[in-house]
Design a protein around this motif. Structure first.
Motif, PDB file in Angstrom:
ATOM      1  N   PRO A  77       0.839  -1.204   0.000  1.00 47.87           N
ATOM      2  CA  PRO A  77       0.000   0.000   0.000  1.00 47.87           C
ATOM      3  C   PRO A  77       0.875   1.255   0.000  1.00 47.87           C
ATOM      4  O   PRO A  77       2.083   1.162   0.206  1.00 47.87           O
ATOM      5  N   PRO A  78       0.277   2.422  -0.177  1.00 48.43           N
ATOM      6  CA  PRO A  78       1.059   3.650  -0.025  1.00 48.43           C
ATOM      7  C   PRO A  78       1.552   3.793   1.424  1.00 48.43           C
ATOM      8  O   PRO A  78       0.976   3.189   2.338  1.00 48.43           O
ATOM      9  N   PHE A  79       2.590   4.587   1.626  1.00 51.90           N
ATOM     10  CA  PHE A  79       3.184   4.737   2.964  1.00 51.90           C
ATOM     11  C   PHE A  79       2.135   5.071   4.032  1.00 51.90           C
ATOM     12  O   PHE A  79       2.188   4.574   5.146  1.00 51.90           O
ATOM     13  N   THR A  80       1.188   5.935   3.662  1.00 50.69           N
ATOM     14  CA  THR A  80       0.223   6.427   4.658  1.00 50.69           C
ATOM     15  C   THR A  80      -0.730   5.334   5.147  1.00 50.69           C
ATOM     16  O   THR A  80      -1.411   5.523   6.161  1.00 50.69           O
ATOM     17  N   ALA A  81      -0.794   4.214   4.433  1.00 52.85           N
ATOM     18  CA  ALA A  81      -1.704   3.137   4.838  1.00 52.85           C
ATOM     19  C   ALA A  81      -0.958   1.945   5.432  1.00 52.85           C
ATOM     20  O   ALA A  81      -1.580   0.958   5.823  1.00 52.85           O
ATOM     21  N   HIS A  92      14.228   5.304   0.964  1.00 57.20           N
ATOM     22  CA  HIS A  92      15.428   6.118   0.727  1.00 57.20           C
ATOM     23  C   HIS A  92      16.636   5.356   1.274  1.00 57.20           C
ATOM     24  O   HIS A  92      16.508   4.585   2.203  1.00 57.20           O
ATOM     25  N   TRP A  93      17.797   5.601   0.682  1.00 57.85           N
ATOM     26  CA  TRP A  93      18.967   4.800   1.059  1.00 57.85           C
ATOM     27  C   TRP A  93      19.664   5.291   2.326  1.00 57.85           C
ATOM     28  O   TRP A  93      20.364   4.517   2.970  1.00 57.85           O
ATOM     29  N   GLU A  94      19.482   6.568   2.679  1.00 60.87           N
ATOM     30  CA  GLU A  94      20.142   7.057   3.895  1.00 60.87           C
ATOM     31  C   GLU A  94      19.366   6.594   5.129  1.00 60.87           C
ATOM     32  O   GLU A  94      18.148   6.392   5.081  1.00 60.87           O
ATOM     33  N   ALA A  95      20.064   6.502   6.248  1.00 63.46           N
ATOM     34  CA  ALA A  95      19.426   6.000   7.474  1.00 63.46           C
ATOM     35  C   ALA A  95      18.526   7.051   8.114  1.00 63.46           C
ATOM     36  O   ALA A  95      17.499   6.733   8.711  1.00 63.46           O
ATOM     37  N   GLN A  96      18.932   8.307   8.024  1.00 66.50           N
ATOM     38  CA  GLN A  96      18.139   9.404   8.596  1.00 66.50           C
ATOM     39  C   GLN A  96      18.743  10.721   8.121  1.00 66.50           C
ATOM     40  O   GLN A  96      19.806  10.728   7.526  1.00 66.50           O
ATOM     41  N   GLY A  97      18.074  11.819   8.419  1.00 71.59           N
ATOM     42  CA  GLY A  97      18.659  13.117   8.103  1.00 71.59           C
ATOM     43  C   GLY A  97      17.702  14.049   7.415  1.00 71.59           C
ATOM     44  O   GLY A  97      16.485  13.833   7.398  1.00 71.59           O
ATOM     45  N   ALA A  98      18.267  15.114   6.854  1.00 70.44           N
ATOM     46  CA  ALA A  98      17.467  16.162   6.231  1.00 70.44           C
ATOM     47  C   ALA A  98      17.143  15.766   4.788  1.00 70.44           C
ATOM     48  O   ALA A  98      17.794  16.208   3.840  1.00 70.44           O
ATOM     49  N   PHE A  99      16.165  14.897   4.627  1.00 66.68           N
ATOM     50  CA  PHE A  99      15.754  14.406   3.304  1.00 66.68           C
ATOM     51  C   PHE A  99      14.234  14.507   3.230  1.00 66.68           C
ATOM     52  O   PHE A  99      13.516  13.489   3.279  1.00 66.68           O
ATOM     53  N   SER A 141      12.905   6.100   5.559  1.00 66.50           N
ATOM     54  CA  SER A 141      14.069   5.205   5.691  1.00 66.50           C
ATOM     55  C   SER A 141      13.634   3.743   5.804  1.00 66.50           C
ATOM     56  O   SER A 141      12.478   3.435   6.131  1.00 66.50           O
ATOM     57  N   ALA A 142      14.607   2.853   5.589  1.00 61.65           N
ATOM     58  CA  ALA A 142      14.326   1.416   5.714  1.00 61.65           C
ATOM     59  C   ALA A 142      13.939   1.067   7.147  1.00 61.65           C
ATOM     60  O   ALA A 142      13.061   0.218   7.372  1.00 61.65           O
ATOM     61  N   LYS A 173      21.818   1.233  -3.896  1.00 62.38           N
ATOM     62  CA  LYS A 173      21.896   1.811  -2.540  1.00 62.38           C
ATOM     63  C   LYS A 173      20.628   1.484  -1.745  1.00 62.38           C
ATOM     64  O   LYS A 173      20.672   1.223  -0.541  1.00 62.38           O
ATOM     65  N   LYS A 174      19.490   1.493  -2.417  1.00 61.33           N
ATOM     66  CA  LYS A 174      18.229   1.174  -1.735  1.00 61.33           C
ATOM     67  C   LYS A 174      18.183  -0.301  -1.328  1.00 61.33           C
ATOM     68  O   LYS A 174      17.695  -0.645  -0.256  1.00 61.33           O
ATOM     69  N   VAL A 175      18.701  -1.164  -2.199  1.00 57.61           N
ATOM     70  CA  VAL A 175      18.770  -2.597  -1.866  1.00 57.61           C
ATOM     71  C   VAL A 175      19.595  -2.766  -0.589  1.00 57.61           C
ATOM     72  O   VAL A 175      19.203  -3.475   0.348  1.00 57.61           O
ATOM     73  N   GLY A 176      20.718  -2.084  -0.524  1.00 51.20           N
ATOM     74  CA  GLY A 176      21.582  -2.177   0.658  1.00 51.20           C
ATOM     75  C   GLY A 176      20.879  -1.678   1.914  1.00 51.20           C
ATOM     76  O   GLY A 176      20.980  -2.287   2.986  1.00 51.20           O
TER      77      GLY A 176
END
Ligand SMILES: O=C[C@H](O)COP(=O)(O)O
Length: 253
Positions: free
Chosen positions: A44-48, A69-76, A81-82, A113-116
């Motif tokens: 589903p979409p993220f919101t659901a 997104h591939w980064e763990a956290q931050g200003a994105f 994040s995974a 990067k997303k796979v990782g």
């Protein structure tokens, strides 16, 4: 060891949380009949995600994300994040969908990067590959798909590769009503399996390769009866419970 077919519904940008729960509630019984013999997930979409996670409790339906997104956290701003997806209950994550590649600048490098990132969070990636109509007409299908598989899976050990799903989705078949013939699908799936054998040796025989692109109840069984077609990534037809259940049943071997 036979591969258990894997059918995932990609709901794309459809369904509010309440609509998503209503759809899952319709899926529960029908999908339950195939439990254990077909692996089933919905994206589903993220919101659901949270609401659907609650609704699939006690069933064998699994939860997938449509992107990460591939980064763990931050200003994105706007990204997820995974770890957030794992926290929401996702066990699978779709990456490299052709709509992301065509409309949002996804590249083989960002797919990798997303796979990782997904693997780092304990989420199993579903890596989408597929050629455009122009590429098929120029006889470049296998070259394009090979580049995408190599690019998305670069550097992964055989052990890690075993947990990946590849989704072959010819771009010209997505949402168009034009489906690849079972022979066209099998040709590309077999080429992907050969490449996976080069990358991961015998684990290639464990990796599920889904077909996606206008899969419907009428064509699902024929497509998934091909030796290297191990399930489906379903868009439009996954939004109708009756159709999705019929497709899941079409995966029974
Ligand atoms: O992820 C699913 C694919 O984009 C297929 O979509 P479709 O079944 O609507 O053609």
């Amino acid at each position: 060891m036979a591969r258990i077919p894997f059918v995932c519904g990609n709901w794309k940008m459809h369904k509010t949380a309440a609509e998503a729960v209503a759809l899952v509630n319709e899926l529960r019984d029908g999908v339950g009949e195939a439990a254990g013999r077909v692996q089933v997930a919905v994206a589903p979409p993220f919101t659901a995600l949270h609401a659907v996670k609650q609704a699939i409790g006690g069933t064998r339906i699994e939860l997938a994300a449509q992107d990460v997104h591939w980064e763990a956290q931050g200003a994105f701003t706007g990204e997820i994040s995974a770890a957030m997806l794992a926290d929401a209950g996702c066990t699978h994550g779709i990456v490299g969908h052709s709509e992301r590649r065509q409309l949002f600048g996804e590249t083989d490098e960002t797919v990798r990067k997303k796979v990782g990132a997904l693997l780092g969070a304990g989420i199993r990636p579903i890596v989408c590959v597929g050629e455009t109509l122009g590429e098929r007409e120029a006889n470049r299908t296998l070259e394009v798909v090979e580049r995408q598989v190599r690019g998305g899976l670069a550097g992964l050990s055989a052990e890690v590769l075993a947990g990946i799903t590849v989704a072959y989705e010819p771009v010209w078949a997505i949402g168009t009503g034009k489906t690849a013939t079972s022979a066209q699908a099998q040709e590309v799936h077999a080429a992907i399996r050969k490449l996976l054998r080069e990358l991961g040796g015998s684990v290639a025989d464990q990796i599920r390769i889904q077909y996606g692109g206008s899969v419907k109840p009428e064509n699902a069984r024929e497509l998934m009866s091909q030796p290297d077609v191990d399930g489906a990534l379903v868009g439009g037809a996954s939004l109708k419970a009756k159709d999705f259940i019929a497709i899941v049943k079409g995966a029974l071997r």
